[in-house]
Design a protein around this motif. Structure first.
Motif, mmCIF file in Angstrom:
data_model
loop_
_atom_site.group_PDB
_atom_site.id
_atom_site.type_symbol
_atom_site.label_atom_id
_atom_site.label_comp_id
_atom_site.label_asym_id
_atom_site.label_seq_id
_atom_site.Cartn_x
_atom_site.Cartn_y
_atom_site.Cartn_z
ATOM 1 N N ALA A 485 24.616 -17.951 -16.450
ATOM 2 C CA ALA A 485 24.826 -17.250 -15.175
ATOM 3 C C ALA A 485 26.217 -16.637 -15.091
ATOM 4 O O ALA A 485 26.381 -15.507 -14.603
ATOM 5 C CB ALA A 485 24.604 -18.217 -14.014
ATOM 6 N N TYR A 486 27.227 -17.344 -15.591
ATOM 7 C CA TYR A 486 28.611 -16.869 -15.495
ATOM 8 C C TYR A 486 28.802 -15.543 -16.220
ATOM 9 O O TYR A 486 29.630 -14.720 -15.827
ATOM 10 C CB TYR A 486 29.552 -17.931 -16.073
ATOM 11 N N GLU A 487 28.022 -15.319 -17.280
ATOM 12 C CA GLU A 487 28.140 -14.090 -18.049
ATOM 13 C C GLU A 487 27.139 -13.021 -17.600
ATOM 14 O O GLU A 487 26.861 -12.073 -18.334
ATOM 15 C CB GLU A 487 27.975 -14.392 -19.536
ATOM 16 N N GLY A 488 26.609 -13.201 -16.393
ATOM 17 C CA GLY A 488 25.709 -12.204 -15.828
ATOM 18 C C GLY A 488 24.251 -12.438 -16.117
ATOM 19 O O GLY A 488 23.417 -11.554 -15.876
ATOM 20 N N GLY A 489 23.910 -13.612 -16.595
ATOM 21 C CA GLY A 489 22.522 -13.929 -16.880
ATOM 22 C C GLY A 489 21.659 -13.945 -15.625
ATOM 23 O O GLY A 489 22.144 -14.178 -14.508
ATOM 24 N N VAL A 490 20.356 -13.725 -15.807
ATOM 25 C CA VAL A 490 19.415 -13.648 -14.683
ATOM 26 C C VAL A 490 19.366 -14.964 -13.914
ATOM 27 O O VAL A 490 19.063 -14.972 -12.712
ATOM 28 C CB VAL A 490 18.012 -13.246 -15.197
ATOM 29 N N LEU A 491 19.678 -16.071 -14.574
ATOM 30 C CA LEU A 491 19.655 -17.368 -13.884
ATOM 31 C C LEU A 491 20.518 -17.337 -12.626
ATOM 32 O O LEU A 491 20.188 -17.957 -11.616
ATOM 33 C CB LEU A 491 20.138 -18.471 -14.832
ATOM 34 N N GLY A 492 21.608 -16.587 -12.671
ATOM 35 C CA GLY A 492 22.502 -16.488 -11.517
ATOM 36 C C GLY A 492 21.956 -15.634 -10.393
ATOM 37 O O GLY A 492 22.553 -15.569 -9.306
ATOM 38 N N LEU A 493 20.805 -14.974 -10.609
ATOM 39 C CA LEU A 493 20.203 -14.125 -9.577
ATOM 40 C C LEU A 493 19.049 -14.815 -8.850
ATOM 41 O O LEU A 493 18.484 -14.256 -7.914
ATOM 42 C CB LEU A 493 19.688 -12.825 -10.206
ATOM 43 N N VAL A 494 18.679 -16.004 -9.297
ATOM 44 C CA VAL A 494 17.533 -16.708 -8.694
ATOM 45 C C VAL A 494 17.865 -17.124 -7.267
ATOM 46 O O VAL A 494 18.978 -17.582 -6.969
ATOM 47 C CB VAL A 494 17.157 -17.948 -9.537
ATOM 48 N N LYS A 495 16.872 -16.995 -6.375
ATOM 49 C CA LYS A 495 17.026 -17.413 -4.982
ATOM 50 C C LYS A 495 15.965 -18.444 -4.629
ATOM 51 O O LYS A 495 14.909 -18.517 -5.268
ATOM 52 C CB LYS A 495 16.902 -16.204 -4.042
ATOM 53 N N ASP A 496 16.257 -19.229 -3.600
ATOM 54 C CA ASP A 496 15.276 -20.207 -3.111
ATOM 55 C C ASP A 496 13.945 -19.526 -2.842
ATOM 56 O O ASP A 496 13.897 -18.436 -2.233
ATOM 57 C CB ASP A 496 15.767 -20.852 -1.815
#
Length: 554
Positions: A485-496
């Protein structure tokens, strides 16, 4: 002037000061004329897996001296994952691997030892030592400290992680405070690496599988006399490697790493074994080892050993079932016939071993526990560079799972929410910003998984992260998601509430959100920075590579 010193550093007038410095500690000319063997003694009374290393070191030293060498010991750090778990200390555990490797390198190159015995037992110490061997390329042998015996509770064997599960039992009022204290007192019954097939024991098995330990060494329990016998034999064997000029890179090869990967997938070892083999591969001068290689072998090699947490059988059961040689015996037709530290090839070593007589622990390759391997690589829009998973520890009903995301900003928040009953069945717990850079340090998400177990949710929920997992975890967990996520991965875009699909057989993990919506989220995405103390974590954050590349430092 007598120049009959084996080590050229000690010869002639230029070696006089060095000889004098060794003589200050009682070494004689006779001792200094022999091959100088460094012993990396990782003893500490702060880590149970390393408590017996001093005694082992004494036996190694006797073996070295009996074979005609002179032993010199030095130490390095050996932090315990279990003690570091659940607080900021866990962020230092993976980075410690590279410190261990570099500290051994510094000492060996400063003193120019003729050979090296590496003694260690726990999760990051074992790969750190093997990385050092590959980097230094001198004659080297690894000998592990051995697993502990399991805890026994109500007629059933457990590893020490019964304590974490018991927190959930107490929360659900299934046990009393007195019962909880009793569990704490019996959970870790003796010294040694933890009783399950966690990272420590996985890496001991990997060392033996790649030929860097003597055959049969990996699974001998820490408290048995055979463990000390292996230490003595290791001391003898290093002299043979020195005399024959067999260095670490003649043993750690592309083919021997392939043998280790086959054993990793055959036993369903810790997912951490993947990144550690990648790191050892690189340090042995072999380049980068892609994640795809692990999946290729996972599809080819079936799971033929079933060890806790994948089954009720612990490391002592595995030892009694024949250990690594019993697994290699089943895989023999698939193996590369590589050189080992015994001075013989792996198939020559196997001639003296029989097939296992405990088929509930080590099956026949013709009747495996699963047709594909116990570790696997997933890809998808949430993990385009890959993610790792352990099918051997996943319940059958979760091999294909779709659930609603519940996103947490930290491990502590996730555990609190799970234990308070706020996580429902059918949830995908999402823990982002826990990778090598975002963590930083890529900590284990061990405790949230154990909390799910304790709350009876491990068969109805999943957990995904760019962090790591403990080898003791079981359930549907996906780690090492890359890019993090820190490097812009999609994991950091997930929402509840987002739907996430995990399909182990198809090797797929997907965030079921359309590309247009993801692009909107990406535009407004802000990288999350954590407040970390001055020191090594900042260095590791700056120089560490992706989990998909073994999280090594460059």
């Amino acid at each position: 002037m007598d120049n009959s010193y084996y080590n050229p550093l000690l010869e002639g007038d230029n070696g006089a000061l060095k000889r004098a410095l060794y003589k200050a500690m009682g070494f004689t000319d006779s001792a200094l004329q022999k091959p100088l063997i460094g012993i990396v003694n990782t003893y500490t009374n702060a880590t149970p897996g390393h408590y017996n290393i001093n005694e082992m070191c004494e036996h190694v030293q006797k073996g070295i001296e009996a074979a005609g060498g002179t032993a010199m010991t030095f130490g390095t750090i050996a932090p315990c994952d279990g003690i570091a778990e659940g607080h900021e200390g866990m962020r230092y555990i993976l980075p410690s691997r590279d410190i261990i490797s570099s500290s051994v390198e510094c000492m060996v190159r400063a003193h120019r030892f003729d050979g090296l015995v590496l003694l260690g037992s726990c999760d990051k110490i074992v790969p750190g030592l093997l990385m050092a061997a590959g980097r230094l390329d001198i004659p080297a042998i690894f000998c592990n400290g051995g697993p502990m015996f399991p805890a026994s509770y109500k007629g059933k064997h457990y590893d020490g992680n019964i304590v974490t599960e018991a927190i959930g039992w107490k929360q659900r009022k299934l046990i009393s405070e007195e019962e909880f204290k009793m569990i704490e007192n019996l959970a870790e019954p003796c010294v040694g690496s933890c009783a399950m097939l966690g990272t420590a024991n996985t890496m001991g098995c990997m060392a033996e599988a790649m030929g860097m330990s003597l055959p049969g060494c990996a699974t001998v329990p820490a408290v048995m006399s055979e463990r000390m016998q292996f230490a003595y034999k290791t001391g003898e064997a290093i002299l043979e490697l020195v005399k024959k000029g067999i260095t670490a890179r003649r043993i750690i090869t592309k083919e021997s790493i392939a043998n280790a990967i086959m054993v990793l997938t055959a036993i369903g070892g810790s997912t951490n074994g993947i990144m550690h083999l990648q790191a050892i591969y690189k340090e042995a001068g072999l380049g980068w080892l892609p994640l795809e290689v692990f999946d290729e072998y996972s599809r080819k090699i079936p799971q033929i050993a079933s060890i806790y947490p994948a089954s009720p059988y612990d490391m002592v059961d595995f030892y009694e079932a024949g250990g690594v040689p019993a697994v290699l015996k089943e895989l023999e037709d698939n193996l590369y016939d590589c050189m080992t530290v015994s001075g013989k090839t792996i198939k020559e070593n196997l001639k003296r071993y029989e097939h296992s007589n405990r088929r509930e622990v080590v099956s026949s390759i013709d009747e495996p526990f699963a047709s594909s391997g116990g570790v696997a690589i997933l890809t998808g829009n949430i993990a385009p560079s890959g993610a790792v998973v352990k099918p051997a520890a996943i319940p059958e009903n979760l091999m294909s799972f779709t659930g609603r995301a519940k996103v947490f900003v930290g491990e502590e928040e996730a555990c609190k929410c799970i234990l308070s009953g706020d996580v429902q069945e059918g949830t995908v717990v999402v823990l982002a910003y826990e990778g090598p850079k975002g963590g930083p340090g890529m900590p284990e998400m061990y405790r949230p998984m154990k909390c799910l177990e304790g709350m009876n949710l491990s068969s109805t929920c999943a957990l995904i992260t760019d962090g790591r997992f403990s080898g003791s975890n079981r359930g549907c967990f996906v780690g090492h998601i890359s890019p993090e996520a820190y490097e812009g991965g999609v994991l950091g875009l997930v929402k509840d509430g987002d739907l996430i699909e995990i399909d182990i057989d198809s090797r797929k993990i997907e965030l079921l959100v359309d590309d247009e919506e993801l692009e909107k989220r990406r535009i407004s995405w802000v990288k999350r920075e954590k407040d970390i103390k001055d020191g090594y974590l900042n260095t590791y954050k700056r120089i560490s590579k992706s989990a998909a590349q073994g999280a090594v430092v460059e």
